[in-house]
Design a protein around this motif. Structure first.
Motif, short mmCIF file in Angstrom:
data_model
loop_
_atom_site.label_atom_id
_atom_site.label_comp_id
_atom_site.label_asym_id
_atom_site.label_seq_id
_atom_site.Cartn_x
_atom_site.Cartn_y
_atom_site.Cartn_z
N ALA A 1 -3.85 10.82 -2.51
CA ALA A 1 -2.98 10.05 -3.42
C ALA A 1 -1.66 9.68 -2.75
O ALA A 1 -1.14 8.57 -2.94
N GLU A 2 -1.10 10.59 -1.95
CA GLU A 2 0.17 10.31 -1.26
C GLU A 2 -0.02 9.25 -0.18
O GLU A 2 0.86 8.38 -0.01
N LYS A 3 -1.12 9.29 0.53
CA LYS A 3 -1.38 8.25 1.52
C LYS A 3 -1.53 6.89 0.85
O LYS A 3 -0.99 5.88 1.33
N THR A 4 -2.25 6.85 -0.25
CA THR A 4 -2.45 5.60 -0.97
C THR A 4 -1.13 5.06 -1.52
O THR A 4 -0.85 3.86 -1.43
N ALA A 5 -0.30 5.95 -2.06
CA ALA A 5 0.99 5.54 -2.60
C ALA A 5 1.88 4.95 -1.52
O ALA A 5 2.55 3.93 -1.73
N PHE A 6 1.88 5.57 -0.34
CA PHE A 6 2.70 5.08 0.76
C PHE A 6 2.22 3.71 1.24
O PHE A 6 3.02 2.78 1.38
N THR A 7 0.93 3.56 1.50
CA THR A 7 0.43 2.28 2.00
C THR A 7 0.59 1.17 0.97
O THR A 7 0.93 0.04 1.33
N ASN A 8 0.39 1.48 -0.30
CA ASN A 8 0.55 0.46 -1.34
C ASN A 8 2.00 0.02 -1.47
O ASN A 8 2.29 -1.17 -1.68
N ALA A 9 2.94 0.97 -1.33
CA ALA A 9 4.37 0.62 -1.42
C ALA A 9 4.78 -0.26 -0.25
O ALA A 9 5.57 -1.21 -0.41
N MET A 10 4.27 0.04 0.93
CA MET A 10 4.56 -0.80 2.10
C MET A 10 4.05 -2.21 1.86
O MET A 10 4.73 -3.20 2.15
N ARG A 11 2.87 -2.31 1.31
CA ARG A 11 2.27 -3.61 1.02
C ARG A 11 3.10 -4.38 -0.01
O ARG A 11 3.31 -5.59 0.13
N GLN A 12 3.58 -3.68 -1.04
CA GLN A 12 4.42 -4.30 -2.05
C GLN A 12 5.72 -4.83 -1.46
O GLN A 12 6.17 -5.94 -1.78
N LEU A 13 6.35 -4.02 -0.61
CA LEU A 13 7.64 -4.43 -0.03
C LEU A 13 7.48 -5.60 0.92
O LEU A 13 8.43 -6.33 1.18
N LYS A 14 6.29 -5.80 1.43
CA LYS A 14 6.04 -6.94 2.33
C LYS A 14 6.21 -8.27 1.58
O LYS A 14 6.61 -9.27 2.18
N THR A 15 5.95 -8.27 0.28
CA THR A 15 5.98 -9.52 -0.50
C THR A 15 7.01 -9.50 -1.63
O THR A 15 7.10 -10.46 -2.39
N THR A 16 7.76 -8.42 -1.76
CA THR A 16 8.74 -8.28 -2.85
C THR A 16 10.09 -7.88 -2.28
O THR A 16 10.18 -6.99 -1.43
N SER A 17 11.15 -8.52 -2.75
CA SER A 17 12.50 -8.17 -2.31
C SER A 17 13.12 -7.13 -3.23
O SER A 17 12.98 -7.19 -4.45
N VAL A 18 13.81 -6.18 -2.61
CA VAL A 18 14.53 -5.13 -3.34
C VAL A 18 15.95 -5.11 -2.81
O VAL A 18 16.16 -4.92 -1.61
N ASN A 19 16.94 -5.34 -3.67
CA ASN A 19 18.34 -5.38 -3.24
C ASN A 19 18.55 -6.36 -2.08
O ASN A 19 19.32 -6.09 -1.15
N GLY A 20 17.84 -7.48 -2.14
CA GLY A 20 17.97 -8.52 -1.12
C GLY A 20 17.22 -8.24 0.16
O GLY A 20 17.39 -8.95 1.15
N ARG A 21 16.37 -7.21 0.15
CA ARG A 21 15.62 -6.84 1.34
C ARG A 21 14.13 -6.81 1.02
O ARG A 21 13.72 -6.28 -0.02
N ASN A 22 13.34 -7.35 1.94
CA ASN A 22 11.90 -7.09 1.91
C ASN A 22 11.53 -6.47 3.25
O ASN A 22 12.38 -6.18 4.07
N TYR A 23 10.25 -6.25 3.46
CA TYR A 23 9.85 -5.56 4.68
C TYR A 23 10.28 -6.32 5.94
O TYR A 23 10.70 -5.70 6.93
N ASN A 24 10.20 -7.64 5.90
CA ASN A 24 10.54 -8.42 7.09
C ASN A 24 12.02 -8.31 7.45
O ASN A 24 12.40 -8.49 8.61
#
Length: 268
Positions: free
Chosen positions: A13-36
């Protein structure tokens, strides 16, 4: 408080949560930041800037710069996932466990992650890649070997945090020996994108640097957390203890990030 675990202690579950969050941040901005954004900063501050200040590498700020960089990512992953307990895991490369598995950072086929986690079909796109490819590239073990436990023990025995001339030529410096013999070696061991300025394209970047940060914390725990050098008033091309590290803004100094308990995380 996030408790950063070894990859060997992570649940499915922890591995899945981590990989899914990385995937989300790739396409979603948080506080003006995304993964890129994180890839951009690693490229911009990889070496000396136009005003001759060094931030991320070959400089005393190597450790604190990456600590703040990882802290921001961890917070953004927690926000985008809605999981306040989500953590950056660490990869102890002296052991036998590999993060390059189908259920975690993606299995490697002929040097590429062409299917599964962190492949284009999974939704992981490369950014600012200097390697002409559609797939995340890894050349594990082709250019370097992993550090051994004996090498880590030797590096951890250094007493002096850093000293003049504050660069890659310093011989008796914990910061420089760790940067060269542990940090650089693992980047080259993984190879592919990890051996470029755009290394955060590969999510193993964070697991590697998390282990570097863990070792620094262990070193601080026995040497003192306020051991950063140079101290205040030093302006010859390096960040001193009270200067802000770019791009993190006012107050984000080496002194401000010296204690991980005040930053809201610990190591299991």
């Amino acid at each position: 408080m996030a408790v950063r675990k070894s990859i060997t202690a992570m649940t499915v579950a922890e591995k899945t949560a981590f990989t899914n969050a990385m995937r989300q941040l790739k396409t979603t901005s948080v506080n003006g930041r995304n993964y890129n954004w994180y890839i951009d900063q690693h490229v911009l501050y990889f070496s000396r800037t136009s005003d001759n200040i060094s931030h991320a590498h070959q400089s005393p700020s190597f450790f604190p710069w990456h600590r703040e960089y990882m802290r921001l990512l961890e917070l953004d992953l927690q926000t985008v996932s809605g999981n306040a307990n989500l953590f950056l895991p660490y990869w102890d490369w002296t052991g036998s466990a590999s993060p390059f598995t189908a259920d975690f950072l993606g299995a490697i086929t002929n040097g590429s992650v062409s299917s599964g986690n962190f492949s284009p079909s999974w939704g992981w796109s490369l950014y600012r890649s200097s390697i002409q490819t559609s797939f995340l590239q890894r050349r594990v073990g082709q250019s370097a070997s992993r550090p051994t436990a004996a090498t880590v023990t030797n590096i951890q025995s250094y007493q002096v945090y850093d000293q003049s001339p504050w660069n890659s030529t310093v011989s008796n410096s914990y910061r420089n020996r760790s940067e060269i013999e542990l940090h650089n070696r693992v980047h080259n061991y993984v190879g592919g994108h990890m051996a470029t300025r755009e290394a955060p394209n590969d999510p193993v970047f964070w697991l590697h640097h998390c282990n570097i940060d863990r070792l620094w914390w262990l070193w601080q725990s026995s040497r003192g957390i306020d051991t950063y050098q140079p101290r205040t008033g030093f302006t010859a091309g390096v960040v001193d203890n009270t200067e802000a590290m770019r791009p993190f803004g006012t107050g984000r100094t080496p002194s401000a990030v010296r204690d991980i308990t005040l930053l809201g995380y610990s190591y299991a």
